[in-house]
Design an enzyme around this catalytic site. Structure first.
Site, PDB file in Angstrom:
ATOM      1  N   CYS A  94       0.733  -1.255   0.013  1.00 36.78           N
ATOM      2  CA  CYS A  94      -0.034   0.081  -0.002  1.00 36.78           C
ATOM      3  C   CYS A  94       0.947   1.203   0.142  1.00 36.78           C
ATOM      4  O   CYS A  94       1.250   1.704  -1.008  1.00 36.78           O
ATOM      5  CB  CYS A  94      -0.996   0.048   1.178  1.00 36.78           C
ATOM      6  SG  CYS A  94      -2.435   1.182   0.751  1.00 36.78           S
ATOM      7  N   HIS A 194      -3.540  -5.434   2.509  1.00 37.94           N
ATOM      8  CA  HIS A 194      -3.041  -5.676   4.164  1.00 37.94           C
ATOM      9  C   HIS A 194      -3.637  -6.994   4.471  1.00 37.94           C
ATOM     10  O   HIS A 194      -4.149  -7.723   3.628  1.00 37.94           O
ATOM     11  CB  HIS A 194      -3.301  -4.568   4.617  1.00 37.94           C
ATOM     12  CG  HIS A 194      -3.065  -3.275   4.351  1.00 37.94           C
ATOM     13  ND1 HIS A 194      -1.803  -2.589   4.867  1.00 37.94           N
ATOM     14  CD2 HIS A 194      -3.849  -2.247   3.640  1.00 37.94           C
ATOM     15  CE1 HIS A 194      -1.808  -1.602   4.379  1.00 37.94           C
ATOM     16  NE2 HIS A 194      -2.597  -1.068   3.681  1.00 37.94           N
TER      17      HIS A 194
HETATM   18  N1  GLN Z   1      -1.834   6.993   2.340  1.00 30.90           N
HETATM   19  C1  GLN Z   1      -2.274   5.859   1.082  1.00 30.90           C
HETATM   20  C2  GLN Z   1      -3.593   6.284   0.507  1.00 30.90           C
HETATM   21  O1  GLN Z   1      -4.505   6.261   1.484  1.00 30.90           O
HETATM   22  C3  GLN Z   1      -1.815   4.573   1.571  1.00 30.90           C
HETATM   23  C4  GLN Z   1      -2.772   4.166   2.767  1.00 30.90           C
HETATM   24  C5  GLN Z   1      -2.198   2.550   3.143  1.00 30.90           C
HETATM   25  O2  GLN Z   1      -1.200   2.250   3.222  1.00 30.90           O
HETATM   26  N2  GLN Z   1      -3.335   1.859   3.643  1.00 30.90           N
HETATM   27  O3  GLN Z   1      -3.713   5.743  -0.587  1.00 30.90           O
END
Ligand code: GLN
Length: 253
Positions: A94, A194
């Site tokens: 992510c 995740h």
């Molecule tokens: N900040 C990023 C987004 O919202 C990644 C979020 C995350 O790692 N879950 O796209």
């Protein structure tokens, strides 16, 4: 004894929705085959030589955390790019997946420079893409499913020659529209999933371990394990992703 050096970049900043469980899965599945794992955790500002790294893990992080590490990451850009081109294994989730690409335009418009390891870019959309997701992944023949959880504002678009990690069966994936999820380049894998992802997708854990061993020069075909518990976790994640309750949640703005 065969050994893998597992580096964990910015564990205090990049760790969302159980990402640290990926480290545990890598360690346990290696130990169960009598493969030693040496863990090296790296904080911003620490000097580390990536030439001794076999497998690098980077977790997810909100925009605020990405902004905290992006300057430090920039200093490591050349070293990481060379290592990735030489076959070092990178598994990235992510927020760090977004930073493997050319850039990320965060919520609010700030543009964060990426490592440029994979030809992709990401721009935050107005709606978060949230929920359990299932993808069809062609890293194996026949292809296998990966089940995980996604929560991101960023929409990622792959360059023309970049292979996605898989095709979305349930969920949003890279951008909610082109059905791609994640990206693969050499031994570098980025994904929005995740979960933790690896404990309930043990075939991906073993794939990463085998790639790390060949990169180190000690190719090993890992002995199979009794994965019945992991398979049950995988199957129940798929049932959850396909449930009507999940669909109600994931359509919320
Ligand atoms: N900040 C990023 C987004 O919202 C990644 C979020 C995350 O790692 N879950 O796209």
């Amino acid at each position: 004894m065969v050994k893998i050096r597992l580096f964990h970049l910015y564990p205090e900043h990049l760790n969302l929705y159980g990402d640290r469980g990926n480290m545990l899965a890598l360690c346990r599945r290696a130990e169960w085959r009598n493969i030693a794992i040496e863990i090296v955790s790296i904080k911003p500002g620490e000097s580390i030589n990536f030439s001794s790294c076999d497998l690098l893990f980077m977790g997810g992080g909100q925009d605020s955390d990405q902004k905290l590490i992006v300057e430090d990451l920039k200093k490591r850009r050349d070293e990481l790019k060379i290592a990735a081109e030489n076959g070092m294994v990178i598994f990235s989730v992510c927020g760090s997946y977004q930073l493997l690409g050319n850039y990320y335009v965060a919520v609010g418009g700030e543009k964060l420079a990426g490592l440029g390891i994979i030809d992709l870019y990401t721009e935050a959309g107005s709606r978060r893409l949230i929920g359990n997701a299932v993808i069809d992944c062609p890293l194996w023949q026949p292809p296998r499913t990966l089940a995980g959880f996604e929560n991101h504002a960023g929409k990622t678009y792959l360059g023309p020659s970049v292979q996605p990690l898989g095709t979305v069966l349930t969920g949003f994936g890279n951008n909610g529209s082109d059905k791609t999820e994640g990206a693969v380049h050499n031994n570098v894998i980025g994904t929005y999933l995740h979960g933790s992802l690896l404990p309930k997708n043990p075939w991906l854990t073993d794939y990463l371990l085998e790639k790390a061993l060949s990169y180190r020069g000690t190719p090993v075909k890992l002995a199979s394990l009794d994965d019945s518990l992991e398979q049950r976790a995988h199957d129940s994640a798929i049932v959850l992703a396909r449930s009507r309750r999940h669909k109600r949640l994931s359509t919320r703005a």
